[in-house]
Design an enzyme around this catalytic site. Structure first.
Site, PDB file in Angstrom:
ATOM      1  N   TRP A  15      10.145 -19.447 -20.467  1.00 34.84           N
ATOM      2  CA  TRP A  15       9.954 -19.010 -21.854  1.00 34.84           C
ATOM      3  C   TRP A  15      11.276 -18.950 -22.606  1.00 34.84           C
ATOM      4  O   TRP A  15      11.366 -19.337 -23.769  1.00 34.84           O
ATOM      5  CB  TRP A  15       9.223 -17.669 -21.862  1.00 34.84           C
ATOM      6  CG  TRP A  15       8.720 -17.169 -23.180  1.00 34.84           C
ATOM      7  CD1 TRP A  15       8.756 -15.872 -23.601  1.00 34.84           C
ATOM      8  CD2 TRP A  15       8.067 -17.909 -24.230  1.00 34.84           C
ATOM      9  NE1 TRP A  15       8.178 -15.762 -24.843  1.00 34.84           N
ATOM     10  CE2 TRP A  15       7.746 -16.994 -25.260  1.00 34.84           C
ATOM     11  CE3 TRP A  15       7.742 -19.257 -24.404  1.00 34.84           C
ATOM     12  CZ2 TRP A  15       7.116 -17.389 -26.447  1.00 34.84           C
ATOM     13  CZ3 TRP A  15       7.108 -19.651 -25.590  1.00 34.84           C
ATOM     14  CH2 TRP A  15       6.810 -18.729 -26.587  1.00 34.84           C
ATOM     15  N   ARG A  35      22.097 -15.830 -15.862  1.00 36.60           N
ATOM     16  CA  ARG A  35      23.012 -14.890 -15.192  1.00 36.60           C
ATOM     17  C   ARG A  35      23.731 -15.540 -14.009  1.00 36.60           C
ATOM     18  O   ARG A  35      24.787 -15.079 -13.600  1.00 36.60           O
ATOM     19  CB  ARG A  35      22.263 -13.629 -14.758  1.00 36.60           C
ATOM     20  CG  ARG A  35      21.137 -13.894 -13.806  1.00 36.60           C
ATOM     21  CD  ARG A  35      20.397 -12.635 -13.445  1.00 36.60           C
ATOM     22  NE  ARG A  35      19.147 -12.986 -12.787  1.00 36.60           N
ATOM     23  CZ  ARG A  35      18.388 -12.149 -12.142  1.00 36.60           C
ATOM     24  NH1 ARG A  35      18.728 -10.882 -12.068  1.00 36.60           N
ATOM     25  NH2 ARG A  35      17.277 -12.550 -11.563  1.00 36.60           N
ATOM     26  N   LYS A 190      -3.335  -8.105 -22.286  1.00 35.01           N
ATOM     27  CA  LYS A 190      -4.024  -9.399 -22.112  1.00 35.01           C
ATOM     28  C   LYS A 190      -3.718 -10.015 -20.750  1.00 35.01           C
ATOM     29  O   LYS A 190      -4.551 -10.738 -20.185  1.00 35.01           O
ATOM     30  CB  LYS A 190      -3.708 -10.341 -23.282  1.00 35.01           C
ATOM     31  CG  LYS A 190      -2.296 -10.929 -23.320  1.00 35.01           C
ATOM     32  CD  LYS A 190      -2.142 -12.201 -22.536  1.00 35.01           C
ATOM     33  CE  LYS A 190      -0.700 -12.633 -22.416  1.00 35.01           C
ATOM     34  NZ  LYS A 190      -0.491 -13.765 -21.518  1.00 35.01           N
ATOM     35  N   SER A 253      -2.505 -20.420 -17.740  1.00 34.83           N
ATOM     36  CA  SER A 253      -1.987 -19.047 -17.682  1.00 34.83           C
ATOM     37  C   SER A 253      -1.766 -18.672 -16.224  1.00 34.83           C
ATOM     38  O   SER A 253      -2.686 -18.773 -15.402  1.00 34.83           O
ATOM     39  CB  SER A 253      -2.988 -18.082 -18.323  1.00 34.83           C
ATOM     40  OG  SER A 253      -2.784 -16.768 -17.816  1.00 34.83           O
ATOM     41  N   ARG A 254      -0.581 -18.179 -15.922  1.00 32.86           N
ATOM     42  CA  ARG A 254      -0.280 -17.793 -14.540  1.00 32.86           C
ATOM     43  C   ARG A 254      -1.088 -16.572 -14.121  1.00 32.86           C
ATOM     44  O   ARG A 254      -1.434 -16.418 -12.955  1.00 32.86           O
ATOM     45  CB  ARG A 254       1.227 -17.519 -14.385  1.00 32.86           C
ATOM     46  CG  ARG A 254       2.070 -18.755 -14.618  1.00 32.86           C
ATOM     47  CD  ARG A 254       3.511 -18.444 -14.884  1.00 32.86           C
ATOM     48  NE  ARG A 254       3.670 -17.673 -16.109  1.00 32.86           N
ATOM     49  CZ  ARG A 254       4.841 -17.327 -16.631  1.00 32.86           C
ATOM     50  NH1 ARG A 254       5.948 -17.668 -16.001  1.00 32.86           N
ATOM     51  NH2 ARG A 254       4.903 -16.629 -17.743  1.00 32.86           N
ATOM     52  N   ASN A 255      -1.402 -15.715 -15.082  1.00 33.49           N
ATOM     53  CA  ASN A 255      -2.226 -14.542 -14.764  1.00 33.49           C
ATOM     54  C   ASN A 255      -3.655 -14.972 -14.441  1.00 33.49           C
ATOM     55  O   ASN A 255      -4.246 -14.515 -13.462  1.00 33.49           O
ATOM     56  CB  ASN A 255      -2.192 -13.553 -15.939  1.00 33.49           C
ATOM     57  CG  ASN A 255      -0.843 -12.869 -16.031  1.00 33.49           C
ATOM     58  OD1 ASN A 255      -0.545 -11.985 -15.241  1.00 33.49           O
ATOM     59  ND2 ASN A 255      -0.013 -13.295 -16.971  1.00 33.49           N
ATOM     60  N   LEU A 273       5.431 -16.190 -11.944  1.00 31.66           N
ATOM     61  CA  LEU A 273       5.432 -14.824 -12.464  1.00 31.66           C
ATOM     62  C   LEU A 273       4.070 -14.504 -13.087  1.00 31.66           C
ATOM     63  O   LEU A 273       3.669 -15.163 -14.043  1.00 31.66           O
ATOM     64  CB  LEU A 273       6.534 -14.694 -13.530  1.00 31.66           C
ATOM     65  CG  LEU A 273       6.612 -13.374 -14.288  1.00 31.66           C
ATOM     66  CD1 LEU A 273       7.126 -12.262 -13.378  1.00 31.66           C
ATOM     67  CD2 LEU A 273       7.518 -13.509 -15.519  1.00 31.66           C
TER      68      LEU A 273
HETATM   69  N1  LIG Z   1       6.155 -18.772 -19.607  1.00 31.68           N
HETATM   70  C1  LIG Z   1       5.396 -18.560 -20.692  1.00 31.68           C
HETATM   71  O1  LIG Z   1       4.597 -19.428 -21.087  1.00 31.68           O
HETATM   72  C2  LIG Z   1       5.523 -17.288 -21.462  1.00 31.68           C
HETATM   73  C3  LIG Z   1       6.136 -16.166 -20.926  1.00 31.68           C
HETATM   74  N2  LIG Z   1       6.212 -15.007 -21.643  1.00 31.68           N
HETATM   75  C4  LIG Z   1       6.826 -13.812 -21.083  1.00 31.68           C
HETATM   76  O2  LIG Z   1       8.223 -14.035 -20.943  1.00 31.68           O
HETATM   77  C5  LIG Z   1       8.741 -13.276 -19.840  1.00 31.68           C
HETATM   78  C6  LIG Z   1       9.531 -14.216 -18.944  1.00 31.68           C
HETATM   79  O3  LIG Z   1       8.647 -15.195 -18.479  1.00 31.68           O
HETATM   80  P1  LIG Z   1       9.117 -16.630 -17.949  1.00 31.68           P
HETATM   81  O4  LIG Z   1      10.304 -17.115 -18.683  1.00 31.68           O
HETATM   82  O5  LIG Z   1       7.919 -17.478 -17.940  1.00 31.68           O
HETATM   83  O6  LIG Z   1       9.526 -16.255 -16.453  1.00 31.68           O
HETATM   84  P2  LIG Z   1      10.423 -17.098 -15.443  1.00 31.68           P
HETATM   85  O7  LIG Z   1      10.092 -16.558 -14.092  1.00 31.68           O
HETATM   86  O8  LIG Z   1      10.271 -18.560 -15.695  1.00 31.68           O
HETATM   87  O9  LIG Z   1      11.921 -16.699 -15.831  1.00 31.68           O
HETATM   88  C7  LIG Z   1      12.435 -15.419 -15.854  1.00 31.68           C
HETATM   89  C8  LIG Z   1      13.950 -15.573 -15.973  1.00 31.68           C
HETATM   90  O10 LIG Z   1      14.535 -14.283 -16.195  1.00 31.68           O
HETATM   91  C9  LIG Z   1      15.782 -14.281 -15.504  1.00 31.68           C
HETATM   92  N3  LIG Z   1      16.222 -12.905 -15.294  1.00 31.68           N
HETATM   93  C10 LIG Z   1      15.674 -11.945 -14.533  1.00 31.68           C
HETATM   94  N4  LIG Z   1      16.398 -10.811 -14.607  1.00 31.68           N
HETATM   95  C11 LIG Z   1      17.440 -11.070 -15.431  1.00 31.68           C
HETATM   96  C12 LIG Z   1      18.527 -10.305 -15.892  1.00 31.68           C
HETATM   97  N5  LIG Z   1      18.698  -9.036 -15.519  1.00 31.68           N
HETATM   98  N6  LIG Z   1      19.410 -10.889 -16.730  1.00 31.68           N
HETATM   99  C13 LIG Z   1      19.258 -12.166 -17.119  1.00 31.68           C
HETATM  100  N7  LIG Z   1      18.221 -12.955 -16.708  1.00 31.68           N
HETATM  101  C14 LIG Z   1      17.336 -12.400 -15.870  1.00 31.68           C
HETATM  102  C15 LIG Z   1      15.469 -15.024 -14.200  1.00 31.68           C
HETATM  103  O11 LIG Z   1      16.652 -15.460 -13.588  1.00 31.68           O
HETATM  104  C16 LIG Z   1      14.600 -16.165 -14.729  1.00 31.68           C
HETATM  105  O12 LIG Z   1      15.391 -17.269 -15.103  1.00 31.68           O
HETATM  106  C17 LIG Z   1       7.519 -12.643 -19.166  1.00 31.68           C
HETATM  107  O13 LIG Z   1       7.393 -11.299 -19.573  1.00 31.68           O
HETATM  108  C18 LIG Z   1       6.338 -13.452 -19.683  1.00 31.68           C
HETATM  109  O14 LIG Z   1       5.136 -12.704 -19.759  1.00 31.68           O
HETATM  110  C19 LIG Z   1       5.691 -14.907 -22.889  1.00 31.68           C
HETATM  111  C20 LIG Z   1       5.091 -15.985 -23.476  1.00 31.68           C
HETATM  112  C21 LIG Z   1       4.957 -17.265 -22.814  1.00 31.68           C
HETATM  113  O1  LIG Z   2       1.827 -15.213 -22.370  1.00 32.19           O
HETATM  114  C1  LIG Z   2       1.488 -16.357 -22.180  1.00 32.19           C
HETATM  115  C2  LIG Z   2       0.748 -17.163 -23.170  1.00 32.19           C
HETATM  116  O2  LIG Z   2       0.704 -16.548 -24.409  1.00 32.19           O
HETATM  117  C3  LIG Z   2       1.762 -16.970 -20.871  1.00 32.19           C
HETATM  118  O3  LIG Z   2       0.746 -16.558 -20.035  1.00 32.19           O
HETATM  119  P1  LIG Z   2       1.022 -16.432 -18.467  1.00 32.19           P
HETATM  120  O4  LIG Z   2       2.205 -15.516 -18.304  1.00 32.19           O
HETATM  121  O5  LIG Z   2      -0.260 -15.863 -17.932  1.00 32.19           O
HETATM  122  O6  LIG Z   2       1.297 -17.802 -17.970  1.00 32.19           O
END
Ligand SMILES: NC(=O)C1=CN([C@@H]2O[C@H](COP(=O)(O)OP(=O)(O)OC[C@H]3O[C@@H](n4cnc5c(N)ncnc54)[C@H](O)[C@@H]3O)[C@@H](O)[C@H]2O)C=CC1
Ligand SMILES: O=C(CO)COP(=O)(O)O
EC number: 1.1.1.94
Length: 325
Positions: A15, A35, A190, A253-255, A273
């Site tokens: 994201w 990081r 959600k 969606s991963r969830n 995640l």
């Molecule tokens: N992937 C998606 O489609 C979407 C994700 N999100 C939300 O975004 C958040 C992150 O999700 P993703 O990016 O998909 O997860 P991800 O698992 O792909 O990446 C998470 C990143 O955060 C980094 N991280 C963890 N702790 C850290 C710290 N203390 N300092 C700096 N970096 C750190 C990790 O190294 C990793 O690169 C979640 O809460 C998710 O629900 C929201 C909308 C869409």
């Molecule tokens: O928040 C998201 C879409 O809006 C991403 O959903 P997931 O974390 O379930 O993949």
């Protein structure tokens, strides 16, 4: 330089990388913070992040592992998992300019404290201005430039409008609001409900059951939202109903994918995640404290906590007393 010209993204996951691209496309000067120095150097050189495979990084994005460099931006997007937000923002805080907007892009509630994402930012970086961005948007879709709309909330409406101007484009359309709590509750709840939806599909309960689950799920999301002071239009908007509909409808969606695996009796997907698994117990504690009935979320928390089998959870939900809608 005009206000809000530069953007830093903290967290180089799927994201964070997609949002860095969004900000670059909107014409901002963008820094992506990873990081891990080796990881940062690899993304900078290869212009691809393995967490967002197949997507070429916008040429304007600079990648760094130096938090002091990242902290210099006019806008910060905090894009770590919800349970890591406090550590990430705490690390950033001493280097921030006063009144820098820090926009939480994680979806969840902090374990132990029951704090929402903007509350965590306010505590970890007291001189920053907390905001939240949430809505139906898969990183992969956003990074590929497919049309997406989200909600961006902060208490100061003028700032919310300015942040939307700084990040928005034809294909990434943020809508602004001052209802911060409404946006936070939708994004957190959600994910839990998407696990339930995945279970329904994994158990082959049918499309009618999925529609019923999603609708009753929205009903409990909205009940908790109202109890926490959220506005009805936010709960029925992109960050509430919109994101619920997306996440309850596809294994993208991963969830949902976690629920699907559980429903089929398979192992949970590795390395993906699923924030809902972390949020479920906290959401239920919060609902209990507010005396809000959340039967679907409670069932998800009990299944994940090994206190209930999936079959018993389904039977429990189907045999609840009939009541007014
Ligand atoms: N992937 C998606 O489609 C979407 C994700 N999100 C939300 O975004 C958040 C992150 O999700 P993703 O990016 O998909 O997860 P991800 O698992 O792909 O990446 C998470 C990143 O955060 C980094 N991280 C963890 N702790 C850290 C710290 N203390 N300092 C700096 N970096 C750190 C990790 O190294 C990793 O690169 C979640 O809460 C998710 O629900 C929201 C909308 C869409
Ligand atoms: O928040 C998201 C879409 O809006 C991403 O959903 P997931 O974390 O379930 O993949």
């Amino acid at each position: 330089m005009p206000a809000h010209m530069s953007v830093s993204v903290i967290g180089a996951g799927a994201w964070g990388t997609a949002l860095a691209d969004v900000a670059a496309r909107a014409g901002r000067k963008v820094t992506l913070y990873a990081r891990n120095a080796e990881h940062a150097a690899q993304i900078q050189a290869m212009r691809v992040n393995p967490r967002l495979a197949g997507v070429q990084l916008h040429p304007g994005i600079a990648v760094t592992s130096d938090i002091a460099v990242a902290a210099l931006a006019d806008i910060i997007l905090a894009v770590t998992p919800a349970q890591h937000l406090r550590a990430a923002v705490g690390h950033l805080a001493p280097h921030l300019k006063p009144d820098t907007p820090v926009i939480a892009c994680a979806k969840g509630i902090e374990h132990g404290t029951h704090k929402f994402m903007t509350e965590v930012i306010a505590e970890a970086a007291p001189r920053a201005v907390p905001a939240i961005l949430s809505g139906p948007s898969f990183a992969d879709d956003v990074a590929r430039g497919l049309p997406t709309a989200v909600t961006l909330a902060t208490r100061d409406e003028a700032l919310a409008r300015a942040l939307v101007q700084a990040l928005g484009s034809a294909t990434f359309r943020p809508y602004h609001t001052t209802d911060v709590r409404g946006v936070e509750i939708g994004g957190a709840a959600k994910n839990v409900l998407a696990i339930a939806a995945g279970i329904v599909v994994g158990k082959n309960l049918g499309a009618s059951a999925l529609a019923a689950l999603t609708t009753r799920g929205f009903s409990e999301l909205a009940r908790l939202g109202r109890a926490c002071g959220a506005r009805a239009e936010t709960l029925a908007g992109l960050s509430g109903l919109g994101d619920l509909l997306l996440s309850c409808s596809t294994a993208q969606s991963r969830n949902f994918a976690l629920g699907l695996a559980l429903g089929r009796g398979e192992a949970a997907p590795i390395g993906k995640l699923a924030e809902g698994a972390f949020t479920a117990p906290v959401l239920c504690e919060l609902a209990a404290a507010q005396k809000v009935d959340m039967p679907v979320s409670n069932a998800v928390a009990a299944i994940l906590g090994d206190r209930l089998t999936i079959d018993a959870a389904i039977e429990g939900l189907l045999t609840r007393p009939f009541k007014a809608e």
